[in-house]
Design an enzyme around this catalytic site. Structure first.
Site, PDB file in Angstrom:
ATOM      1  N   ARG A  40       1.048  -1.241   0.305  1.00 17.85           N
ATOM      2  CA  ARG A  40       0.321  -0.004  -0.054  1.00 17.85           C
ATOM      3  C   ARG A  40       0.651   1.505   0.054  1.00 17.85           C
ATOM      4  O   ARG A  40       2.019   1.108   0.554  1.00 17.85           O
ATOM      5  CB  ARG A  40      -0.374   0.246   1.207  1.00 17.85           C
ATOM      6  CG  ARG A  40      -1.450  -1.256   1.261  1.00 17.85           C
ATOM      7  CD  ARG A  40      -2.945  -0.980   2.695  1.00 17.85           C
ATOM      8  NE  ARG A  40      -1.603  -1.753   4.072  1.00 17.85           N
ATOM      9  CZ  ARG A  40      -2.487  -2.102   4.449  1.00 17.85           C
ATOM     10  NH1 ARG A  40      -3.696  -1.015   4.847  1.00 17.85           N
ATOM     11  NH2 ARG A  40      -1.407  -2.052   6.162  1.00 17.85           N
ATOM     12  N   LYS A  86       1.554   1.940   6.869  1.00 16.93           N
ATOM     13  CA  LYS A  86       2.016   1.394   8.329  1.00 16.93           C
ATOM     14  C   LYS A  86       2.662   1.916   9.389  1.00 16.93           C
ATOM     15  O   LYS A  86       3.615   3.394   8.938  1.00 16.93           O
ATOM     16  CB  LYS A  86       2.562   0.087   8.190  1.00 16.93           C
ATOM     17  CG  LYS A  86       1.909  -0.735   7.425  1.00 16.93           C
ATOM     18  CD  LYS A  86       0.528  -1.228   8.524  1.00 16.93           C
ATOM     19  CE  LYS A  86       0.963  -2.420   9.177  1.00 16.93           C
ATOM     20  NZ  LYS A  86      -0.343  -2.658  10.997  1.00 16.93           N
ATOM     21  N   TYR A 127      -0.881   4.972  10.470  1.00 15.36           N
ATOM     22  CA  TYR A 127      -1.789   3.855  11.512  1.00 15.36           C
ATOM     23  C   TYR A 127       0.151   3.838  11.611  1.00 15.36           C
ATOM     24  O   TYR A 127       0.988   3.337  11.742  1.00 15.36           O
ATOM     25  CB  TYR A 127      -2.041   2.927  10.871  1.00 15.36           C
ATOM     26  CG  TYR A 127      -3.329   2.271   9.851  1.00 15.36           C
ATOM     27  CD1 TYR A 127      -4.451   2.728  10.241  1.00 15.36           C
ATOM     28  CD2 TYR A 127      -3.269   2.153   8.063  1.00 15.36           C
ATOM     29  CE1 TYR A 127      -5.450   2.746   9.819  1.00 15.36           C
ATOM     30  CE2 TYR A 127      -4.196   2.307   7.747  1.00 15.36           C
ATOM     31  CZ  TYR A 127      -5.555   2.646   8.114  1.00 15.36           C
ATOM     32  OH  TYR A 127      -6.773   2.913   7.904  1.00 15.36           O
ATOM     33  N   HIS A 149      -0.682   1.718  16.110  1.00 15.22           N
ATOM     34  CA  HIS A 149      -1.261   1.515  16.891  1.00 15.22           C
ATOM     35  C   HIS A 149      -0.239   1.589  18.328  1.00 15.22           C
ATOM     36  O   HIS A 149       0.377   0.555  18.698  1.00 15.22           O
ATOM     37  CB  HIS A 149      -1.327  -0.107  16.178  1.00 15.22           C
ATOM     38  CG  HIS A 149      -2.771  -0.252  14.477  1.00 15.22           C
ATOM     39  ND1 HIS A 149      -3.414   0.077  15.456  1.00 15.22           N
ATOM     40  CD2 HIS A 149      -1.689  -0.094  13.998  1.00 15.22           C
ATOM     41  CE1 HIS A 149      -4.358  -0.073  14.080  1.00 15.22           C
ATOM     42  NE2 HIS A 149      -3.373  -0.146  12.982  1.00 15.22           N
ATOM     43  N   GLU A 194      -5.923   5.314  13.095  1.00 18.24           N
ATOM     44  CA  GLU A 194      -6.925   4.757  14.112  1.00 18.24           C
ATOM     45  C   GLU A 194      -7.005   5.052  14.973  1.00 18.24           C
ATOM     46  O   GLU A 194      -8.710   4.729  15.762  1.00 18.24           O
ATOM     47  CB  GLU A 194      -5.935   3.455  14.029  1.00 18.24           C
ATOM     48  CG  GLU A 194      -5.165   3.457  15.099  1.00 18.24           C
ATOM     49  CD  GLU A 194      -4.063   3.691  15.174  1.00 18.24           C
ATOM     50  OE1 GLU A 194      -2.899   4.177  15.566  1.00 18.24           O
ATOM     51  OE2 GLU A 194      -3.411   4.278  13.881  1.00 18.24           O
ATOM     52  N   SER A 252     -10.598  -1.992   8.249  1.00 19.60           N
ATOM     53  CA  SER A 252     -11.458  -3.202   9.121  1.00 19.60           C
ATOM     54  C   SER A 252     -12.330  -3.829   8.133  1.00 19.60           C
ATOM     55  O   SER A 252     -12.787  -4.951   8.087  1.00 19.60           O
ATOM     56  CB  SER A 252     -12.127  -2.502   9.680  1.00 19.60           C
ATOM     57  OG  SER A 252     -11.327  -1.528  10.958  1.00 19.60           O
ATOM     58  N   VAL A 268     -12.228  -7.516  17.774  1.00 20.63           N
ATOM     59  CA  VAL A 268     -12.357  -6.828  18.965  1.00 20.63           C
ATOM     60  C   VAL A 268     -11.615  -5.655  18.804  1.00 20.63           C
ATOM     61  O   VAL A 268     -10.674  -5.389  18.392  1.00 20.63           O
ATOM     62  CB  VAL A 268     -12.357  -7.705  20.217  1.00 20.63           C
ATOM     63  CG1 VAL A 268     -12.625  -6.467  21.584  1.00 20.63           C
ATOM     64  CG2 VAL A 268     -13.115  -8.623  20.830  1.00 20.63           C
ATOM     65  N   LEU A 269     -12.206  -4.064  19.118  1.00 21.11           N
ATOM     66  CA  LEU A 269     -11.516  -3.147  19.530  1.00 21.11           C
ATOM     67  C   LEU A 269     -11.738  -2.003  20.031  1.00 21.11           C
ATOM     68  O   LEU A 269     -12.791  -1.449  19.945  1.00 21.11           O
ATOM     69  CB  LEU A 269     -11.019  -2.256  17.468  1.00 21.11           C
ATOM     70  CG  LEU A 269     -11.012  -1.138  17.602  1.00 21.11           C
ATOM     71  CD1 LEU A 269      -9.610  -1.075  17.593  1.00 21.11           C
ATOM     72  CD2 LEU A 269     -11.582   0.060  16.289  1.00 21.11           C
ATOM     73  N   ILE A 271      -4.756  -8.294  15.825  1.00 16.34           N
ATOM     74  CA  ILE A 271      -3.435  -7.990  16.670  1.00 16.34           C
ATOM     75  C   ILE A 271      -1.999  -6.822  16.419  1.00 16.34           C
ATOM     76  O   ILE A 271      -1.280  -6.636  17.206  1.00 16.34           O
ATOM     77  CB  ILE A 271      -2.430  -9.369  15.402  1.00 16.34           C
ATOM     78  CG1 ILE A 271      -1.252  -9.511  16.069  1.00 16.34           C
ATOM     79  CG2 ILE A 271      -2.615  -8.347  13.944  1.00 16.34           C
ATOM     80  CD1 ILE A 271      -1.701 -10.297  17.166  1.00 16.34           C
ATOM     81  N   ASP A 272      -3.148  -6.122  15.502  1.00 21.01           N
ATOM     82  CA  ASP A 272      -2.444  -4.225  15.446  1.00 21.01           C
ATOM     83  C   ASP A 272      -2.640  -3.549  16.915  1.00 21.01           C
ATOM     84  O   ASP A 272      -1.399  -3.196  17.285  1.00 21.01           O
ATOM     85  CB  ASP A 272      -3.438  -3.727  14.654  1.00 21.01           C
ATOM     86  CG  ASP A 272      -2.649  -3.854  12.902  1.00 21.01           C
ATOM     87  OD1 ASP A 272      -1.167  -4.410  12.803  1.00 21.01           O
ATOM     88  OD2 ASP A 272      -3.679  -3.660  11.835  1.00 21.01           O
ATOM     89  N   ARG A 300       0.216 -13.405  18.186  1.00 21.36           N
ATOM     90  CA  ARG A 300       1.396 -13.137  18.342  1.00 21.36           C
ATOM     91  C   ARG A 300       2.030 -12.436  17.194  1.00 21.36           C
ATOM     92  O   ARG A 300       1.367 -12.990  16.184  1.00 21.36           O
ATOM     93  CB  ARG A 300       3.129 -13.447  19.018  1.00 21.36           C
ATOM     94  CG  ARG A 300       2.887 -14.783  17.593  1.00 21.36           C
ATOM     95  CD  ARG A 300       4.530 -15.350  17.801  1.00 21.36           C
ATOM     96  NE  ARG A 300       4.589 -16.533  17.595  1.00 21.36           N
ATOM     97  CZ  ARG A 300       5.001 -17.194  16.758  1.00 21.36           C
ATOM     98  NH1 ARG A 300       5.991 -16.469  15.716  1.00 21.36           N
ATOM     99  NH2 ARG A 300       5.485 -18.290  15.845  1.00 21.36           N
ATOM    100  N   VAL A 357      -2.026 -12.010  11.097  1.00 18.13           N
ATOM    101  CA  VAL A 357      -1.302 -10.871   9.784  1.00 18.13           C
ATOM    102  C   VAL A 357      -1.287  -9.872  10.557  1.00 18.13           C
ATOM    103  O   VAL A 357      -2.031  -9.128  10.787  1.00 18.13           O
ATOM    104  CB  VAL A 357      -1.006 -11.097   8.232  1.00 18.13           C
ATOM    105  CG1 VAL A 357      -0.057 -10.002   7.679  1.00 18.13           C
ATOM    106  CG2 VAL A 357      -0.943 -12.927   7.988  1.00 18.13           C
ATOM    107  N   ASN A 395      -0.722  -6.938   8.943  1.00 21.44           N
ATOM    108  CA  ASN A 395      -1.170  -5.633   7.512  1.00 21.44           C
ATOM    109  C   ASN A 395      -2.476  -6.974   6.532  1.00 21.44           C
ATOM    110  O   ASN A 395      -1.874  -6.683   5.340  1.00 21.44           O
ATOM    111  CB  ASN A 395      -0.024  -5.088   6.672  1.00 21.44           C
ATOM    112  CG  ASN A 395       0.504  -6.745   6.525  1.00 21.44           C
ATOM    113  OD1 ASN A 395       0.901  -7.520   7.104  1.00 21.44           O
ATOM    114  ND2 ASN A 395       1.815  -6.028   5.930  1.00 21.44           N
ATOM    115  N   MET A 396      -2.714  -7.170   7.081  1.00 21.53           N
ATOM    116  CA  MET A 396      -3.831  -8.066   6.457  1.00 21.53           C
ATOM    117  C   MET A 396      -3.939  -7.125   5.046  1.00 21.53           C
ATOM    118  O   MET A 396      -4.047  -8.067   3.891  1.00 21.53           O
ATOM    119  CB  MET A 396      -5.454  -9.007   7.289  1.00 21.53           C
ATOM    120  CG  MET A 396      -4.849  -9.560   8.270  1.00 21.53           C
ATOM    121  SD  MET A 396      -6.039 -10.694   8.820  1.00 21.53           S
ATOM    122  CE  MET A 396      -7.324 -10.934   8.260  1.00 21.53           C
TER     123      MET A 396
END
Length: 374
Positions: free
Chosen positions: A15, A74, A93, A95, A117, A133, A238-239, A268-269, A278, A297, A299-300
């Site tokens: 990206r 990222k 982003y 995180h 985010e 998302s 979940v976020l 996971i981020d 992890r 992952v 950065n899906m």
């Protein structure tokens, strides 16, 4: 105002922070845009496209990072930390609640860090997180379906089943944008889907959309434990905006899952919602814990960089325009309190309560936060 767009360095991260059309709009508004050579190639954007839009193509990451405003996808990786500096505005982003090392480095560098985010809109939603998302949620169901194949180490369960054999049992944790996408794709594959959330409004919206095709349950520890134990696939979405994700699935729950079962952790981020999670990469996406395979992952959406880049940058562009305006980032944040929610760090001070709580670090006092934001 110079705007820099460096090439992403994370594994399989194709990206890019701006499209050529976005560059053209910024250049027409008298901004100077520096794009690192090759930054957009995986998203289908050539250097010549950027040049035709008015960008200056630079050879090195250092040149792109030397801009006043750096626009990325990222969070900075360790190999990029030396590019961080005082007076620099970073829009990407971040995180930070899941990354103490980066948090400390941003504070040490004095960078003004604005996180996609945690930017909100008038409804309190997260507009810059939503498109990624959506992609991650839909992708999670597909990834999970593939990992259930015996050839991938799974139990050999087809998502939709077949005459004489039941469909896969899919559990979705979270009924937000990602959870809705995951549930929808799983329903489309004719799986048996159960969704959990702590918000009855979110569950009601899911029920209105999919009806009896999705069972909706309140997210209690016991109910989740029972569902996970009999699940073939568990998707965690979940976020808690800006904060570390709560761990809803314990190691003990995972150990009781069926042989070959699969967990996909979209969260996971922000630290992950499975205790065993992890971060993994597209090059090495899974690991096993007891009977289960875990896909986490970080950065899906990078698996679909062209779709992701165009979806995201159409939303970030107005903010980039505002942050690079004549009044700079302070004026932009003062004019837009929802954008101000994105400010995580400035001049060595931490400005987001969720990040401070995650790392037990001091939060700037109310006076400092007010002064920074306008």
């Amino acid at each position: 105002m110079r705007i820099g767009v460096p090439t992403e360095v994370l594994d399989h991260e194709g990206r890019v922070g701006l499209t050529a059309a976005g560059v053209a709009e910024l250049v027409s508004a008298d901004r100077k845009v520096l794009v690192q050579s090759g930054a957009g190639l995986t998203s289908g954007i050539q250097d010549d496209d950027y040049a035709a839009a008015g960008a200056r193509i630079v050879d090195t990451a250092s040149e792109a990072w030397a801009a006043d405003l750096v626009v990325k996808i990222k969070e900075p990786r360790p190999e990029e930390y030396d590019h961080l500096r005082p007076g620099q505005v970073l829009f990407t982003y971040l995180h930070l609640a899941a990354d103490r090392a980066l948090t400390e480095r941003l504070l040490q560098a004095g960078t003004t860090a604005i996180a996609y985010e945690t930017v909100e809109n008038a409804a309190g939603r997260l507009p810059l997180l939503a498109p990624m998302s959506q992609i991650a949620g839909r992708m999670a169901a597909v990834v999970g379906a593939n990992l259930l194949a015996a050839t991938a180490g799974g139990p050999g369960v087809l998502m939709g089943g077949v005459v004489g054999a039941p469909p896969a049992e899919v559990v979705v944790l979270g009924a937000g944008v990602a959870g809705t996408g995951a549930a929808g794709y799983a329903v489309g594959m004719h799986a048996s889907v159960t969704a959990f959330d702590s918000s009855m409004d979110a569950l009601r919206a899911l029920d209105d959309r999919y009806g009896p095709a999705v069972r909706t349950l309140a997210a209690t520890h016991q109910a989740i434990a029972e569902a996970v134990e009999r699940a073939d696939l568990v998707i965690g979405t979940v976020l808690v905006p800006g904060a570390h994700t709560p761990r809803l699935v314990t190691r003990e729950m995972v150990e009781r899952m069926r042989p070959g079962s699969v967990l996909v952790d979209i969260s996971i981020d922000q630290g992950g919602c499975f205790e065993v999670s992890r971060p993994t990469t597209h090059s090495d996406p899974t690991f096993t814990v007891g009977p289960a395979t875990v896909y986490a992952v970080a950065n899906m959406p990078a698996a679909y960089p062209r779709s992701a880049t165009f979806a995201l940058t159409s939303l970030t562009l107005p903010y980039v325009r505002a942050l690079s305006g004549s009044g700079g980032w302070r004026a932009a944040l003062k004019a837009d309190p929802h954008l101000a929610k994105g400010l995580n760090a400035h001049d060595g001070q931490l400005l987001h309560a969720g990040v401070a709580a995650a790392h037990d670090l001091p939060l700037a006092d109310d006076h400092a936060r007010f002064w920074v934001r306008g």
